[in-house]
Design a protein around this motif. Structure first.
Motif, PDB file in Angstrom:
ATOM      1  N   VAL A   1       6.758   4.779 -20.849  1.00 31.90           N
ATOM      2  CA  VAL A   1       5.692   4.884 -19.849  1.00 31.90           C
ATOM      3  C   VAL A   1       5.791   6.236 -19.135  1.00 31.90           C
ATOM      4  CG1 VAL A   1       4.825   3.951 -17.655  1.00 31.90           C
ATOM      5  CG2 VAL A   1       5.430   2.391 -19.517  1.00 31.90           C
ATOM      6  N   GLU A   2       7.013   6.629 -18.800  1.00 32.84           N
ATOM      7  CA  GLU A   2       7.196   7.898 -18.092  1.00 32.84           C
ATOM      8  C   GLU A   2       6.773   9.081 -18.983  1.00 32.84           C
ATOM      9  OE1 GLU A   2       7.426   8.129 -15.058  1.00 32.84           O
ATOM     10  OE2 GLU A   2       7.607  10.314 -15.070  1.00 32.84           O
ATOM     11  N   ASP A   3       7.158   9.047 -20.251  1.00 39.95           N
ATOM     12  CA  ASP A   3       6.766  10.125 -21.173  1.00 39.95           C
ATOM     13  C   ASP A   3       5.252  10.219 -21.301  1.00 39.95           C
ATOM     14  OD1 ASP A   3       9.414  10.629 -21.591  1.00 39.95           O
ATOM     15  OD2 ASP A   3       9.519   9.740 -23.611  1.00 39.95           O
ATOM     16  N   MET A   4       4.602   9.079 -21.446  1.00 40.52           N
ATOM     17  CA  MET A   4       3.148   9.066 -21.633  1.00 40.52           C
ATOM     18  C   MET A   4       2.430   9.510 -20.351  1.00 40.52           C
ATOM     19  SD  MET A   4       2.808   8.301 -24.805  1.00 40.52           S
ATOM     20  CE  MET A   4       4.387   9.074 -25.075  1.00 40.52           C
ATOM     21  N   ARG A   5       3.011   9.104 -19.216  1.00 36.61           N
ATOM     22  CA  ARG A   5       2.417   9.515 -17.937  1.00 36.61           C
ATOM     23  C   ARG A   5       2.468  11.035 -17.791  1.00 36.61           C
ATOM     24  NH1 ARG A   5       3.419  11.218 -13.317  1.00 36.61           N
ATOM     25  NH2 ARG A   5       5.653  11.360 -13.714  1.00 36.61           N
ATOM     26  N   GLU A   6       3.603  11.603 -18.186  1.00 35.48           N
ATOM     27  CA  GLU A   6       3.730  13.064 -18.113  1.00 35.48           C
ATOM     28  C   GLU A   6       2.713  13.756 -18.996  1.00 35.48           C
ATOM     29  OE1 GLU A   6       7.697  14.635 -18.879  1.00 35.48           O
ATOM     30  OE2 GLU A   6       8.413  13.418 -17.176  1.00 35.48           O
ATOM     31  N   MET A   7       2.482  13.199 -20.193  1.00 40.97           N
ATOM     32  CA  MET A   7       1.534  13.822 -21.124  1.00 40.97           C
ATOM     33  C   MET A   7       0.092  13.651 -20.636  1.00 40.97           C
ATOM     34  SD  MET A   7       1.104  13.199 -25.231  1.00 40.97           S
ATOM     35  CE  MET A   7       0.766  11.443 -25.162  1.00 40.97           C
ATOM     36  N   CYS A   8      -0.259  12.435 -20.232  1.00 44.11           N
ATOM     37  CA  CYS A   8      -1.664  12.137 -19.917  1.00 44.11           C
ATOM     38  C   CYS A   8      -2.069  12.550 -18.494  1.00 44.11           C
ATOM     39  CB  CYS A   8      -1.946  10.655 -20.126  1.00 44.11           C
ATOM     40  SG  CYS A   8      -1.646  10.106 -21.819  1.00 44.11           S
ATOM     41  N   GLN A   9      -1.089  12.693 -17.613  1.00 45.97           N
ATOM     42  CA  GLN A   9      -1.307  13.179 -16.245  1.00 45.97           C
ATOM     43  C   GLN A   9      -2.356  12.400 -15.445  1.00 45.97           C
ATOM     44  OE1 GLN A   9      -2.067  17.456 -16.682  1.00 45.97           O
ATOM     45  NE2 GLN A   9      -0.605  17.484 -18.376  1.00 45.97           N
ATOM     46  N   PRO A  10      -2.232  11.061 -15.409  1.00 47.94           N
ATOM     47  CA  PRO A  10      -3.169  10.296 -14.574  1.00 47.94           C
ATOM     48  C   PRO A  10      -2.902  10.561 -13.098  1.00 47.94           C
ATOM     49  CG  PRO A  10      -1.380   8.886 -15.310  1.00 47.94           C
ATOM     50  CD  PRO A  10      -1.189  10.207 -16.026  1.00 47.94           C
ATOM     51  N   ASP A  11      -3.906  10.298 -12.240  1.00 47.05           N
ATOM     52  CA  ASP A  11      -3.710  10.415 -10.794  1.00 47.05           C
ATOM     53  C   ASP A  11      -2.778   9.326 -10.286  1.00 47.05           C
ATOM     54  OD1 ASP A  11      -5.426  12.484 -10.975  1.00 47.05           O
ATOM     55  OD2 ASP A  11      -6.947  11.689  -9.604  1.00 47.05           O
ATOM     56  N   GLN A  12      -2.896   8.132 -10.922  1.00 44.84           N
ATOM     57  CA  GLN A  12      -2.076   6.993 -10.475  1.00 44.84           C
ATOM     58  C   GLN A  12      -1.598   6.194 -11.672  1.00 44.84           C
ATOM     59  OE1 GLN A  12      -4.369   4.561  -7.471  1.00 44.84           O
ATOM     60  NE2 GLN A  12      -5.827   6.175  -8.008  1.00 44.84           N
ATOM     61  N   LEU A  13      -0.564   5.410 -11.426  1.00 46.07           N
ATOM     62  CA  LEU A  13      -0.034   4.518 -12.443  1.00 46.07           C
ATOM     63  C   LEU A  13       0.010   3.106 -11.861  1.00 46.07           C
ATOM     64  CD1 LEU A  13       1.661   4.685 -15.293  1.00 46.07           C
ATOM     65  CD2 LEU A  13       3.571   4.212 -13.768  1.00 46.07           C
ATOM     66  N   VAL A  14      -0.544   2.128 -12.585  1.00 47.80           N
ATOM     67  CA  VAL A  14      -0.569   0.745 -12.085  1.00 47.80           C
ATOM     68  C   VAL A  14       0.017  -0.184 -13.142  1.00 47.80           C
ATOM     69  CG1 VAL A  14      -2.075  -1.201 -11.486  1.00 47.80           C
ATOM     70  CG2 VAL A  14      -2.568   1.074 -10.565  1.00 47.80           C
ATOM     71  N   TRP A  15       1.019  -0.967 -12.754  1.00 46.51           N
ATOM     72  CA  TRP A  15       1.564  -1.995 -13.651  1.00 46.51           C
ATOM     73  C   TRP A  15       0.746  -3.262 -13.453  1.00 46.51           C
ATOM     74  CZ3 TRP A  15       5.983  -1.727 -16.967  1.00 46.51           C
ATOM     75  CH2 TRP A  15       6.600  -0.483 -16.989  1.00 46.51           C
ATOM     76  N   CYS A  16       0.090  -3.758 -14.497  1.00 46.35           N
ATOM     77  CA  CYS A  16      -0.779  -4.928 -14.359  1.00 46.35           C
ATOM     78  C   CYS A  16       0.051  -6.206 -14.377  1.00 46.35           C
ATOM     79  CB  CYS A  16      -1.787  -4.971 -15.496  1.00 46.35           C
ATOM     80  SG  CYS A  16      -2.890  -3.556 -15.485  1.00 46.35           S
ATOM     81  N   ASP A  17      -0.281  -7.122 -13.428  1.00 49.85           N
ATOM     82  CA  ASP A  17       0.445  -8.401 -13.398  1.00 49.85           C
ATOM     83  C   ASP A  17      -0.345  -9.520 -14.091  1.00 49.85           C
ATOM     84  OD1 ASP A  17      -1.544  -9.069 -11.588  1.00 49.85           O
ATOM     85  OD2 ASP A  17      -0.233  -9.082  -9.829  1.00 49.85           O
ATOM     86  N   GLY A  18      -1.616  -9.255 -14.407  1.00 49.50           N
ATOM     87  CA  GLY A  18      -2.411 -10.260 -15.111  1.00 49.50           C
ATOM     88  C   GLY A  18      -2.971 -11.347 -14.211  1.00 49.50           C
ATOM     89  N   SER A  19      -2.901 -11.143 -12.900  1.00 45.50           N
ATOM     90  CA  SER A  19      -3.355 -12.194 -11.978  1.00 45.50           C
ATOM     91  C   SER A  19      -4.874 -12.204 -11.834  1.00 45.50           C
ATOM     92  CB  SER A  19      -2.722 -11.987 -10.601  1.00 45.50           C
ATOM     93  OG  SER A  19      -3.203 -10.773 -10.039  1.00 45.50           O
ATOM     94  N   GLN A  20      -5.392 -13.330 -11.347  1.00 43.02           N
ATOM     95  CA  GLN A  20      -6.828 -13.434 -11.054  1.00 43.02           C
ATOM     96  C   GLN A  20      -7.208 -12.434  -9.965  1.00 43.02           C
ATOM     97  OE1 GLN A  20      -9.058 -15.713 -12.639  1.00 43.02           O
ATOM     98  NE2 GLN A  20     -10.601 -14.431 -11.636  1.00 43.02           N
ATOM     99  N   ALA A  21      -6.327 -12.252  -8.988  1.00 44.42           N
ATOM    100  CA  ALA A  21      -6.633 -11.328  -7.886  1.00 44.42           C
ATOM    101  C   ALA A  21      -6.793  -9.899  -8.415  1.00 44.42           C
ATOM    102  CB  ALA A  21      -5.523 -11.386  -6.838  1.00 44.42           C
ATOM    103  N   GLU A  22      -5.918  -9.522  -9.331  1.00 47.35           N
ATOM    104  CA  GLU A  22      -5.998  -8.189  -9.914  1.00 47.35           C
ATOM    105  C   GLU A  22      -7.310  -8.021 -10.700  1.00 47.35           C
ATOM    106  OE1 GLU A  22      -2.502  -6.249 -12.179  1.00 47.35           O
ATOM    107  OE2 GLU A  22      -3.667  -7.290 -13.719  1.00 47.35           O
ATOM    108  N   TYR A  23      -7.650  -9.060 -11.462  1.00 41.91           N
ATOM    109  CA  TYR A  23      -8.892  -9.063 -12.255  1.00 41.91           C
ATOM    110  C   TYR A  23     -10.102  -8.929 -11.339  1.00 41.91           C
ATOM    111  CZ  TYR A  23     -12.292 -11.127 -15.642  1.00 41.91           C
ATOM    112  OH  TYR A  23     -13.356 -11.386 -16.471  1.00 41.91           O
ATOM    113  N   ASP A  24     -10.130  -9.754 -10.288  1.00 42.45           N
ATOM    114  CA  ASP A  24     -11.264  -9.731  -9.361  1.00 42.45           C
ATOM    115  C   ASP A  24     -11.402  -8.365  -8.692  1.00 42.45           C
ATOM    116  OD1 ASP A  24     -11.737 -12.353 -10.019  1.00 42.45           O
ATOM    117  OD2 ASP A  24     -10.764 -13.187  -8.219  1.00 42.45           O
ATOM    118  N   ALA A  25     -10.276  -7.784  -8.307  1.00 42.49           N
ATOM    119  CA  ALA A  25     -10.321  -6.485  -7.626  1.00 42.49           C
ATOM    120  C   ALA A  25     -10.862  -5.409  -8.567  1.00 42.49           C
ATOM    121  CB  ALA A  25      -8.927  -6.112  -7.117  1.00 42.49           C
TER     122      ALA A  25
END
Ligand code: GTP
Ligand code: SPV
Ligand code: MN
Length: 593
Positions: free
Chosen positions: A11-35
């Motif tokens: 994940v760290e290697d890919m983040r360095e290459m792709c340079q996103p503004d943010q990184l989010v680990w998905c938990d798969g919850s309904q709340a995350e989906y709704d948001a």
């Protein structure tokens, strides 16, 4: 959070290459989906459908160029071209990796990188595989929540030392500071790459946000990568639905069926029988992993957790179970929108209202030339919502398969049903499958018949010639008395006026009835050059009105001699096939003459 070092490092290697503004680990919850949905509705990427008509459901419209799988841009970067086979686009792994690194560098600027851990297969099953998709598409995140077991549960399954299939995905549309996003970002066709690296079993997908190009657990992992693993480990990763059919005697027969894309898997998987006393339960509608069970039988597991189904043609008449599945909590892509905030598509079973917004966001009125929904418009929904989902659908050991159906769209030539004489002849029937090209992949050849062995042409991660041998070799790991029977079917034969000769859909149970009787030795068949044909009287047509069984079961010598020649040419194109199959082709020709 995970302590899995391979995952954290990657994940760290890919983040360095792709340079996103943010990184989010998905938990798969309904709340995350709704948001995420709220965010996409606010940005204009999604439309919230009328909660009174379609509760919990959303509509997305893709970019008009990004509407289906891109087979020309799909690559198997095996060590050699021969490994990938003539059936795949091969790319040199070092060169392709370099080209992709160039594209991925900075590709997520202005966006969020989501980490989606997911499991393909039932949780806790020894056969399941863990994948992790990194994507800059929130649309992918919400779809993966339906299609896979994702989030915290997947991280738990992975554990601190477990292995996973790395799946990198980007829509390929970085944002400059201050640049406004579009509703459906993607890259131009020549920058799209759906790349598979057999050496480390990794997937790198760039430039598309649609379906199998972007939901990497599906065709990329569960078929192309899984087929490579299956070859090593003596199992089969197949483009097949799985269903259970209970007959009036109360017997249950488990059946899988390989049909090419948009050729009727979802429909058959959820079939509502028109014959009394029959009942179908669904295990899966698109992919089957087939292994040896402890009892020596062929066991099928559905690696997916949801359906990504074709919308057009789906109605309460043709597929009531699918319609009931998608009444709530569904993601629709590229269907039309009604003024009331509901969905509409061609073949939904009622006339279009006076005004619609079409799949491209434009006003549409009945009589307009162009379709209101894209022919490859889809619904994404959790399988657990299906009213006929099997109580056994998440059984870790899978269900024992007695019959394998093979088929495609053949307007001519191919009979309604024919049975393989034995296992090898069944594999032969799989090897000669052909079908009209459909809108499930971007193509200028829609409607033309092409060969598609086992419906795996776009999905086999290595050479089809070796794949056919792998199928023949399954005789060595399935018990001889538990080998499945093969049946080649064709729901799509047409008369001179172009009308379908067979009613299809719920009436396909009439063919399944014959299949079950054959499996149980309850009905005779007649040998033909192609295999074992039913006697017309043995297909129950009661209540159907006029059905031209003679034409449906006809085998034309001229057509099949032509067919044999085309199969021979195709076998050569594949670089040759196992001698056993070549011999069966010659045997068929001899019988025809
Ligand atoms: P993928 O998801 O692309 O793998 O497709 P699929 O094989 O699941 O195909 P699906 O069941 O979604 O059917 C595709 C199209 O074929 C739909 O428009 C259906 O209405 C139509 N169709 C399915 N079964 C039949 C049938 O028995 N007869 C006829 N005439 N059409 C059918
Ligand atoms: C197919 O094309 O066979 C599908 C749709 O099932 S996709 O997920 O786009 O591959
Ligand atoms: Mn499919």
């Amino acid at each position: 959070m995970t302590k899995n070092q391979k995952l954290l490092t990657w994940v760290e290697d890919m983040r360095e290459m792709c340079q996103p503004d943010q990184l989010v680990w998905c938990d798969g919850s309904q709340a995350e989906y709704d948001a995420l949905m709220d965010q996409m509705v606010a940005s204009g990427a999604a439309v919230r459908l009328n909660p009174k008509l379609r509760p919990g459901s959303y509509l997305f419209r893709s970019h008009p160029s990004d509407v289906a799988r891109v087979e020309d841009r799909t690559f198997i970067a095996a060590a050699t071209k021969e490994e990938a086979g003539p059936n795949n686009n091969w790319a040199d792994p070092v060169e392709l990796r370099a080209r992709l690194v160039e594209l991925y560098t900075g590709c997520m600027r202005g966006r969020t990188m989501y980490v989606i851990p997911f499991v393909m297969g039932p949780l806790g099953s020894p056969f399941s595989l863990v994948g992790v998709e990194l994507t800059d598409s929130p649309y992918v995140v919400v779809n993966m929540r339906h299609m896979t077991r994702m989030g915290t549960q997947a991280l738990e399954e992975l554990g601190d030392t477990g292995d996973f299939v790395p799946c990198l995905h980007s829509v390929g549309a970085p944002l400059e500071p201050g640049q406004e996003d579009v509703a459906w970002p993607c890259a131009p066709m020549e920058q799209k790459y759906i790349a598979h690296f057999p050496e480390d079993l990794s997937i790198w997908s760039y430039g598309s946000g649609y379906g199998g190009n972007a939901l990497l657990g599906k065709k990329c992992l569960a078929l192309r990568i899984a087929s490579l693993k299956a070859r090593e480990e003596n199992w089969l990763a197949e483009h097949m639905l799985i269903l259970g059919l209970t007959d009036p005697k109360g017997r249950k027969t488990w059946i899988s069926a390989a049909f090419p894309s948009a050729c009727g898997k979802t429909n058959l998987a959820m079939l509502v029988p028109t014959l009394p006393g029959y009942q179908v339960e669904t295990v899966g509608d698109d992919i089957a992993w087939l292994r040896r069970g402890e009892d020596g039988s062929l066991r099928a597991v559905n690696p997916e957790a949801g359906f990504f189904g074709v919308a057009p043609g789906t109605s309460y008449q043709s597929n009531p179970s699918a319609m009931r599945t998608i009444e709530t909590n569904t993601i629709f892509t590229n269907v039309a929108l009604t003024d009331e905030g509901d969905v509409w598509w061609e073949g939904i079973g009622h006339d279009a209202p006076a005004h619609l917004i079409d799949w491209q966001g434009k006003d549409w009125h009945p009589g307009d030339e162009r379709p209101a929904a894209h022919p490859n418009a889809r619904f994404t929904v959790s399988a657990s919502q299906c009213p006929v989902i099997s109580p056994d659908w998440e059984k870790p050991e899978g269900v024992p398969i007695s019959a394998i159906l093979l088929g495609g769209r053949r307007p001519k030539t191919v009979p309604l049903v024919v049975e393989g004489r034995d296992f090898a002849h069944g594999v032969f029937l799989g090897s000669i499958m052909g079908s009209q090209i459909t809108a499930a992949a971007i193509s200028d050849k829609i409607g033309q018949v092409r060969r598609d062995p086992f419906a795996m042409l776009p999905f086999c991660g290595y050479s089809l010639s070796a794949y056919l041998q792998h199928w023949l070799d399954a005789r060595e790991w399935i018990d001889a008395d538990k080998l499945p029977r093969f049946f080649h079917v064709n729901w799509f034969r047409r008369d001179e006026a172009g009308r379908f000769l067979w009613p299809g859909f719920g009436d396909n149970v009439r063919v399944l009835e014959w299949v079950v009787k054959r499996v149980n030795g309850e009905v005779e068949a007649q040998d033909s050059p192609l295999g074992l044909l039913p006697h017309a009287k043995d297909i129950n047509t009661q209540g159907l009105g006029e059905v031209d069984m003679d034409t449906l079961l006809a085998l034309s010598k001229e057509e099949w001699l032509e067919e044999a020649a085309s199969i021979r040419a195709y076998y050569e194109q594949l670089g040759g096939v196992p001698a056993e199959l070549q011999a069966l082709l010659e045997d068929m020709e001899k019988r025809l003459k």
